[in-house]
Design a protein around this motif. Sequence first.
Motif, mmCIF file in Angstrom:
data_model
loop_
_atom_site.group_PDB
_atom_site.id
_atom_site.type_symbol
_atom_site.label_atom_id
_atom_site.label_comp_id
_atom_site.label_asym_id
_atom_site.label_seq_id
_atom_site.Cartn_x
_atom_site.Cartn_y
_atom_site.Cartn_z
ATOM 1 N N LEU A 23 41.084 19.818 28.152
ATOM 2 C CA LEU A 23 41.698 20.912 29.796
ATOM 3 C C LEU A 23 42.297 21.995 29.360
ATOM 4 O O LEU A 23 42.589 22.622 28.653
ATOM 5 C CB LEU A 23 43.256 19.869 30.319
ATOM 6 C CG LEU A 23 43.903 20.400 31.499
ATOM 7 C CD1 LEU A 23 43.085 20.041 32.848
ATOM 8 C CD2 LEU A 23 44.994 19.201 31.035
ATOM 9 N N VAL A 24 41.725 23.002 30.622
ATOM 10 C CA VAL A 24 41.497 23.973 30.751
ATOM 11 C C VAL A 24 43.007 24.472 32.305
ATOM 12 O O VAL A 24 42.338 24.214 32.997
ATOM 13 C CB VAL A 24 41.437 25.228 30.847
ATOM 14 C CG1 VAL A 24 41.106 26.631 30.790
ATOM 15 C CG2 VAL A 24 40.610 24.795 29.741
ATOM 16 N N LEU A 25 43.740 24.757 32.583
ATOM 17 C CA LEU A 25 45.123 25.330 33.448
ATOM 18 C C LEU A 25 45.044 26.790 33.957
ATOM 19 O O LEU A 25 44.691 27.447 32.702
ATOM 20 C CB LEU A 25 46.265 24.567 33.212
ATOM 21 C CG LEU A 25 46.661 23.404 32.861
ATOM 22 C CD1 LEU A 25 47.943 22.588 33.396
ATOM 23 C CD2 LEU A 25 46.072 22.499 34.358
ATOM 24 N N THR A 26 44.510 27.027 35.188
ATOM 25 C CA THR A 26 44.642 28.593 35.342
ATOM 26 C C THR A 26 45.666 29.140 36.249
ATOM 27 O O THR A 26 45.675 28.893 37.545
ATOM 28 C CB THR A 26 43.428 28.680 35.794
ATOM 29 O OG1 THR A 26 42.065 28.400 35.082
ATOM 30 C CG2 THR A 26 43.350 30.231 36.169
ATOM 31 N N CYS A 27 46.500 30.021 36.098
ATOM 32 C CA CYS A 27 47.049 30.532 37.179
ATOM 33 C C CYS A 27 47.113 31.812 37.616
ATOM 34 O O CYS A 27 46.575 33.063 37.161
ATOM 35 C CB CYS A 27 48.765 31.205 35.788
ATOM 36 S SG CYS A 27 49.716 31.726 37.406
ATOM 37 N N LEU A 28 46.092 31.958 38.594
ATOM 38 C CA LEU A 28 45.450 33.128 38.788
ATOM 39 C C LEU A 28 46.729 33.748 40.154
ATOM 40 O O LEU A 28 47.429 33.364 41.660
ATOM 41 C CB LEU A 28 44.435 33.017 39.776
ATOM 42 C CG LEU A 28 43.294 31.940 39.642
ATOM 43 C CD1 LEU A 28 42.282 31.436 40.534
ATOM 44 C CD2 LEU A 28 42.543 33.187 38.654
ATOM 45 N N ALA A 29 47.072 35.187 39.818
ATOM 46 C CA ALA A 29 47.970 35.727 40.062
ATOM 47 C C ALA A 29 47.910 37.371 40.013
ATOM 48 O O ALA A 29 46.971 37.589 39.228
ATOM 49 C CB ALA A 29 49.569 35.731 38.888
ATOM 50 N N GLU A 30 47.956 38.057 40.976
ATOM 51 C CA GLU A 30 48.146 40.131 41.174
ATOM 52 C C GLU A 30 49.681 40.626 41.261
ATOM 53 O O GLU A 30 50.290 39.631 41.809
ATOM 54 C CB GLU A 30 46.760 39.741 42.284
ATOM 55 C CG GLU A 30 45.855 39.457 42.498
ATOM 56 C CD GLU A 30 44.165 39.514 43.160
ATOM 57 O OE1 GLU A 30 45.150 40.749 43.990
ATOM 58 O OE2 GLU A 30 43.055 39.750 43.346
ATOM 59 N N GLY A 31 48.879 41.670 41.162
ATOM 60 C CA GLY A 31 50.536 42.248 41.336
ATOM 61 C C GLY A 31 50.325 43.539 40.142
ATOM 62 O O GLY A 31 49.525 43.610 39.139
ATOM 63 N N SER A 32 51.280 43.915 40.255
ATOM 64 C CA SER A 32 51.380 45.527 39.282
ATOM 65 C C SER A 32 50.725 45.218 38.356
ATOM 66 O O SER A 32 51.900 43.594 37.258
ATOM 67 C CB SER A 32 52.522 46.193 39.522
ATOM 68 O OG SER A 32 52.591 47.065 40.959
ATOM 69 N N TRP A 33 50.482 46.010 36.896
ATOM 70 C CA TRP A 33 49.738 45.297 36.051
ATOM 71 C C TRP A 33 51.052 46.446 34.685
ATOM 72 O O TRP A 33 51.606 47.194 35.517
ATOM 73 C CB TRP A 33 48.843 45.946 35.704
ATOM 74 C CG TRP A 33 47.801 44.991 35.681
ATOM 75 C CD1 TRP A 33 47.124 44.757 37.329
ATOM 76 C CD2 TRP A 33 47.141 43.430 36.093
ATOM 77 N NE1 TRP A 33 45.852 43.881 37.138
ATOM 78 C CE2 TRP A 33 46.333 43.517 35.894
ATOM 79 C CE3 TRP A 33 47.383 42.758 34.527
ATOM 80 C CZ2 TRP A 33 46.089 41.902 36.050
ATOM 81 C CZ3 TRP A 33 46.504 41.695 34.114
ATOM 82 C CH2 TRP A 33 46.046 41.379 35.407
ATOM 83 N N PRO A 34 51.661 45.313 33.827
ATOM 84 C CA PRO A 34 51.128 44.298 32.885
ATOM 85 C C PRO A 34 51.662 42.769 33.843
ATOM 86 O O PRO A 34 53.283 42.657 33.437
ATOM 87 C CB PRO A 34 51.303 44.527 31.525
ATOM 88 C CG PRO A 34 52.788 45.466 31.433
ATOM 89 C CD PRO A 34 52.173 46.328 32.890
ATOM 90 N N LEU A 35 50.942 41.548 34.389
ATOM 91 C CA LEU A 35 51.213 40.952 34.235
ATOM 92 C C LEU A 35 51.257 39.575 33.061
ATOM 93 O O LEU A 35 50.703 39.898 31.494
ATOM 94 C CB LEU A 35 50.232 40.420 35.254
ATOM 95 C CG LEU A 35 49.918 40.665 36.749
ATOM 96 C CD1 LEU A 35 49.364 39.850 37.415
ATOM 97 C CD2 LEU A 35 51.703 40.505 37.070
ATOM 98 N N GLN A 36 53.042 38.826 32.684
ATOM 99 C CA GLN A 36 52.730 37.921 31.558
ATOM 100 C C GLN A 36 53.256 36.755 32.115
ATOM 101 O O GLN A 36 53.035 36.567 33.524
ATOM 102 C CB GLN A 36 54.076 38.478 30.925
ATOM 103 C CG GLN A 36 53.816 39.855 30.221
ATOM 104 C CD GLN A 36 55.049 39.765 29.367
ATOM 105 O OE1 GLN A 36 56.276 39.746 29.483
ATOM 106 N NE2 GLN A 36 54.612 40.746 28.238
ATOM 107 N N TYR A 37 53.071 35.838 31.504
ATOM 108 C CA TYR A 37 52.428 34.641 31.976
ATOM 109 C C TYR A 37 53.360 33.255 30.910
ATOM 110 O O TYR A 37 52.694 33.808 29.795
ATOM 111 C CB TYR A 37 50.776 33.782 32.126
ATOM 112 C CG TYR A 37 49.920 34.783 32.974
ATOM 113 C CD1 TYR A 37 50.190 34.177 34.761
ATOM 114 C CD2 TYR A 37 49.790 35.925 32.539
ATOM 115 C CE1 TYR A 37 49.172 34.965 35.299
ATOM 116 C CE2 TYR A 37 48.677 36.775 33.612
ATOM 117 C CZ TYR A 37 48.684 36.178 34.595
ATOM 118 O OH TYR A 37 48.298 37.141 36.159
#
Length: 139
Positions: A23-37
């Motif tokens: 199983l792979v879940l993906t969090c598709l987000a954008e915004g100023s880099w760097p992004l952290q999850y």
Amino acid sequence: MGETPYFRVSPGQVQTHLEGNRLVLTCLAEGSWPLQYRWILNNTDITHFSPLYTYGIPVVQRSDAGLYQCVVRNRMGALLQRRAEVQVAFMGNFSGEEQRRTVSVGRAAVLNTPTVSCFPRPQVTWYRDGHKIIPSNRV
């Protein structure tokens, strides 16, 4: 000037995955880099903040079922993703014991389905003398 994080895609409907699969879940987000999850399962953090926007489970187990969320952050702010429900389909063992009933003509016979631990609920098909019984108002 920076841009706060935002989600490009919201989680879909309930996801059902077969026990033992990957199983792979993906969090598709954008915004100023760097992004952290960061990933959350049933309101409990399961990862620390990192640059990884995916969460993988190599071998899905029943205990992996639940409500997953992703938190994305950058220097401008943080955002919590809507919950995504993950269900785990599995089939436990059951005893296929033969059931025999003797009844008089015109009388009812009650046969019990075997007990089985599984998800989702199994579809049961009955056979008589090797032939599938078609459900009707009598059966």
